[in-house]
Structures are given as C-alpha cells and as structure tokens.
Design a protein around this motif. Structure first.
Motif, PDB file in Angstrom:
ATOM      1  N   GLN A   1     -57.873  26.601 -79.624  1.00 20.90           N
ATOM      2  CA  GLN A   1     -59.062  26.817 -80.453  1.00 20.90           C
ATOM      3  C   GLN A   1     -59.517  28.273 -80.352  1.00 20.90           C
ATOM      4  OE1 GLN A   1     -60.457  24.825 -82.567  1.00 20.90           O
ATOM      5  NE2 GLN A   1     -60.078  22.721 -81.964  1.00 20.90           N
ATOM      6  N   THR A   2     -59.904  28.865 -81.494  1.00 23.89           N
ATOM      7  CA  THR A   2     -60.151  30.303 -81.523  1.00 23.89           C
ATOM      8  C   THR A   2     -61.577  30.708 -81.150  1.00 23.89           C
ATOM      9  OG1 THR A   2     -60.535  30.137 -83.899  1.00 23.89           O
ATOM     10  CG2 THR A   2     -58.334  30.782 -83.190  1.00 23.89           C
ATOM     11  N   ASN A   3     -62.436  29.738 -80.846  1.00 27.80           N
ATOM     12  CA  ASN A   3     -63.791  30.050 -80.386  1.00 27.80           C
ATOM     13  C   ASN A   3     -64.046  29.241 -79.123  1.00 27.80           C
ATOM     14  OD1 ASN A   3     -66.594  30.279 -79.991  1.00 27.80           O
ATOM     15  ND2 ASN A   3     -67.024  30.376 -82.182  1.00 27.80           N
ATOM     16  N   SER A   4     -63.844  29.880 -77.979  1.00 28.88           N
ATOM     17  CA  SER A   4     -63.890  29.148 -76.707  1.00 28.88           C
ATOM     18  C   SER A   4     -65.258  28.534 -76.438  1.00 28.88           C
ATOM     19  CB  SER A   4     -63.499  30.082 -75.560  1.00 28.88           C
ATOM     20  OG  SER A   4     -62.182  30.557 -75.711  1.00 28.88           O
ATOM     21  N   ALA A   5     -66.327  29.290 -76.677  1.00 26.38           N
ATOM     22  CA  ALA A   5     -67.678  28.798 -76.374  1.00 26.38           C
ATOM     23  C   ALA A   5     -68.014  27.578 -77.228  1.00 26.38           C
ATOM     24  CB  ALA A   5     -68.699  29.910 -76.593  1.00 26.38           C
ATOM     25  N   GLN A   6     -67.717  27.627 -78.521  1.00 20.33           N
ATOM     26  CA  GLN A   6     -68.022  26.504 -79.395  1.00 20.33           C
ATOM     27  C   GLN A   6     -67.100  25.314 -79.157  1.00 20.33           C
ATOM     28  OE1 GLN A   6     -71.116  27.622 -80.138  1.00 20.33           O
ATOM     29  NE2 GLN A   6     -70.858  26.525 -82.055  1.00 20.33           N
ATOM     30  N   THR A   7     -65.900  25.584 -78.657  1.00 27.23           N
ATOM     31  CA  THR A   7     -64.980  24.489 -78.332  1.00 27.23           C
ATOM     32  C   THR A   7     -65.580  23.589 -77.259  1.00 27.23           C
ATOM     33  OG1 THR A   7     -63.027  25.772 -78.954  1.00 27.23           O
ATOM     34  CG2 THR A   7     -62.677  23.922 -77.460  1.00 27.23           C
TER      35      THR A   7
END
Length: 476
Positions: free
Chosen positions: A306-312
C-alpha cells in the motif's frame, strides 16, 4: 433554447453541480439541459464552455473560462497542477474533497447497487494530505511535454529531448519534466533532483517508445516511514555496472545520513512499464522494511505494498473493528496479495487462510509470515476467477466465521462471489477501491442473505479522485 439549436463550437454558460470521472464535471444549463464539462473544476464554479458533442441526452463541452470561482476553491500547491494528471483535486479544499468522495460512494450505492439511504460514514481523512506516498514512479522520455507557456516561445526553456517526470494525461510518449512532487517526501524529491543532474551531466539517452531506443526508462523510489529507509530503482534498457556504481556514489555522497538501497532493473520490452526482466543489486540489501502496527514487512523492488503507510493502518484497524474477531475464529482473506491484511488480523483469531492468484505475491506473503513468526497464517496460490479451484482450496480448511475480500478495481468475478456467499460466513468484510464495483457486488451479497451494516470510507489518496472503503455485510 431547444436541443436542435445547439451547435458544435458554440459557447454556453452554466454552473458546476457535481464532479464526474477523470477530469469531467457535471452541470445543467438554465433550461435544464445536462452538460458534461471537461476541465479541472470545482462544484459551484460558474463557467463558460464550448460545445464539443451533442449526445441524445446531454451535451459534451470543454472549459473555456471560469467566470465565477467556487468558494470551495484553494490555490494548488503544485505549479504543474492542471497539466500533470496526478492531483486532480488539489484546487479543492481538503475537507470538501472528503465530502465529494463520500457523495461518490453514496451515489454508486444508490444508483448502481439499489441501496436505499445507505449509511455511509464520514471519510477518515489523512492527517498529512501532502508528502504521503511511500512509492513514486517517474518516467524518462526522449520527448518532453511542453508546458502551455512554452508553446508561444520561439525556443523551449530546456531541451525537448529529455524529460524525467510523469506522462502527460492520455499521452504515453511525452513526459512532463517535473522537478518536485508534492505527494512525495522530501527525500524522494532530493533523489529526483540528483538523478536528473547525474543523467544530464553524462548525457545519458532517454528511452523512446517510438524507436525503442535509449538507455533511461524509469526511476522508482520507495521509502519506509518507520525505518526512514529509501529504495532507489533505476530502470534501464541494459546494465552498465560502472555507471551504476558512479550513480550510487553520487547519491550516497549527497545524502550521507540516509539509509539507502540502490537497484538497477533492466528490461528490453517495448513499453513503459517499470518492471525489469533482470535485476542488479548496486548497493544495500535490496529491500526496505516498513512497519504496520506490530508487523514488519520487507519490500522488494517489484512487490506490492500500500502506497500510504499511515492511512493503511487506519484502513486495517477498520477491517479489524468491523470483523469483530474471536480468538477461535478461522478467517479467509481473498485476493490477499502479499498478505498484509491476513497478517494484521492474525493476532486476533485462530488461523487465517489467504488466497491469491499471483505466484510472486504468495511468495512474498509467505516470507512476511515467516518474518513475523505467524505460523497460523497460510497462503495459497489460487485463481479466484476459477470457482472450482477456489472451492477445492477452501474445502481443505475449516469454515470461516469471517471472510475478508479485497478484490481488484473491477470487483469480484461472479462465480467467486457466488462461492463466497455460498460458504455463508457470519460476516463478509469487503474492501474496495472502486465505489461502482462495491455497489454492484454488494447488491449481489445482499441478495444472498446479507445486509449492509457498516460502510466506512478511508482516504488513502488525498488530492486525487480515488477513495477506499470498508463495507461490512452480516448474515440475516
């Protein structure tokens, strides 16, 4: 004015009332005629547009001028906005972006899925709407896309034979030469600048899709938010070991405090896909490690993450919340990819069975399970579009109380969806990146004896039109 009186090229004036797919918007003329307008617009804009096509039920038009700007407009951070196709909503206030994305889901659930008054929760927004991507893929090209201001000049501002940046929308040959991307962290932008200078100083040739010649193809940069690591993957048409050593030395000297691994993927294919047929390790371990919750994941050059770690983490926490797992549960994870969701759930149940068609993804998933010592998570390579193979695989294991499915953008194959519903778990947690697919598949799930009990959007990609969502269906 009657429809017959409209003609191609005529100017019309209208207010924008909704956003559509790609870079189109919707509005109506004062007489009620529907119009699709192409252009980067905001709801509430009053615009002048030129008629492009007259359809049976609506008019297609192209933006000419914003007459009265919407109150939802903001000044885009990026100077390439409107030319680069990446951040199509950067001109709209972020809180409004979230409302528009929620409306997009509601509209799909109502008009495509037939749901009456679906209870879609407010979008979980990003704490950091900029610099959030952990992967950016830049392209080289021997044909630079000229900015609108350059077209009136006698001589371009820089060489038209070299570009490093993003493909112009709808143009697979020309590349917009981008010096800074606001979705990338500062370290990635530093690598971008250093790479451009290195290539120009050595007069390295950029790839041409037209002639299938040129050395430089792609620059793919990945980062680990938790470990503060960088992966730099230069994709080229052939391997030059001496040149790659020089490139690594330049990056290391300019960024001495940055932990970095450098790779050279080589491809001879006549396309612009940043995937090598052969890989050469230039410096470092060849992978970076990211953490999601309590778990570590080794990420190689071509593995999915996933390209957005925080939102993942927000997304996976929502999956965990609605799944409501008990420690004795068996969970199936369909379209499991590299196993991130399955492993994230594994501390809260007895076992997780992950199914995925990609052999390389299954291999990565098994490595991630071993890395995190999760022996009770099993990954199997199964084509989920082949319902017989899917049934055969799942019959070997206990019946699940919960099934999690995270299908591709097109949604689930009808046979796979049929098998999933026939298994009759208590809950189906459907993770979707496409509201239309969620609405269509969700309708079929409900026909199979389930009801929609929760629908939570999560904004993984601020300033774009994309929206992720977690829907929970419970058996009636």
């Amino acid at each position: 004015m009657e429809k017959e009186q409209y003609r191609k090229g005529a100017l019309i004036e209208l207010s924008i009332t909704d956003l559509a797919e790609k870079n189109q918007c919707f509005g109506r003329l004062d007489n009620g005629m529907a119009v699709m307008v192409t252009g980067m617009l905001a709801v509430g804009d009053r615009v002048s547009a030129a008629i492009k096509k007259i359809r049976q039920r609506y008019i297609e038009a192209t933006l000419v001028e914003v007459l009265i700007p919407s109150g939802d407009r903001v000044t885009p951070e990026c100077g390439f906005f409107g030319v680069c196709g990446g951040c199509k909503m950067m001109h709209i206030a972020y809180e409004v972006q979230k409302e528009l994305k929620r409306k997009k889901i509601i509209d799909a659930m109502v008009h495509i899925g037939g749901f009456e008054n679906p209870q879609v929760k407010p979008v979980m927004g990003a704490v950091a709407p900029l610099h959030y991507r952990n992967k950016i893929e830049f392209s080289f090209s021997a044909r630079r896309y000229l900015m609108p201001g350059e077209l009136v000049l006698e001589k371009p501002l820089s060489s038209p034979d070299f570009a490093l940046g993003f493909h112009a929308p709808g143009n697979f040959e020309k590349v917009l030469d981008v010096d800074y991307c606001y979705l990338a962290p500062s370290s990635m932008n530093e690598v971008l600048a250093l790479t451009r200078s290195f290539c120009l100083e050595r007069e390295l040739s950029a790839y041409s899709t037209r002639s299938n010649t040129g050395y430089l193809r792609n620059l793919v940069i990945r980062s680990s938010e938790h470990r503060r690591q960088l992966m730099v993957n230069l994709v080229t048409s052939w391997h030059d070991s001496e040149l790659m050593r020089s490139y690594a030395e330049v990056l290391s000297a300019a960024m001495p405090n940055q932990e970095m691994t450098i790779l050279n993927n080589v491809t001879t294919r006549k396309n612009t896909v940043a995937l090598g047929e052969e890989e050469f390790l230039v410096a470092g371990d060849g992978f970076i490690t990211e953490r999601l919750g309590k778990l570590d994941f080794n990420i190689s050059a071509n593995s999915f993450f996933q390209t957005n770690s925080a939102q993942t983490v927000l997304l996976y926490d929502e999956i965990l919340r609605v799944a409501g797992l008990d420690i004795g549960d068996t969970v199936y994870d369909l379209f499991c990819g590299t196993g991130t969701i399955a492993l994230y759930l594994s501390d809260y149940c007895r076992q997780v069975i992950g199914l995925e068609v990609s052999e390389s993804s299954v291999a990565d998933a098994r490595k991630n399970a071993a890395l995190n010592q999760r022996e009770h998570v099993l990954f199997m390579q199964v084509d989920l579009n082949d319902h017989r193979a899917m049934v055969d695989a799942l019959q070997r294991h206990d019946k699940p109380r919960v099934i999690v499915t995270d299908p591709p953008r097109a949604g689930m194959h009808p046979k796979a969806l049929e098998v999933m519903v026939r298994i009759a778990p208590e809950k189906i947690v459907y993770v979707s990146c496409n509201p239309a697919s969620l609405a269509r598949d969700g309708s079929e799930i409900c026909k199979g004896g389930y009801r929609l009990t929760s629908l939570q959007p999560v904004d993984m990609f601020p300033h774009t039109s994309h929206i992720e969502s977690v829907a929970c269906f419970e058996r009636e």
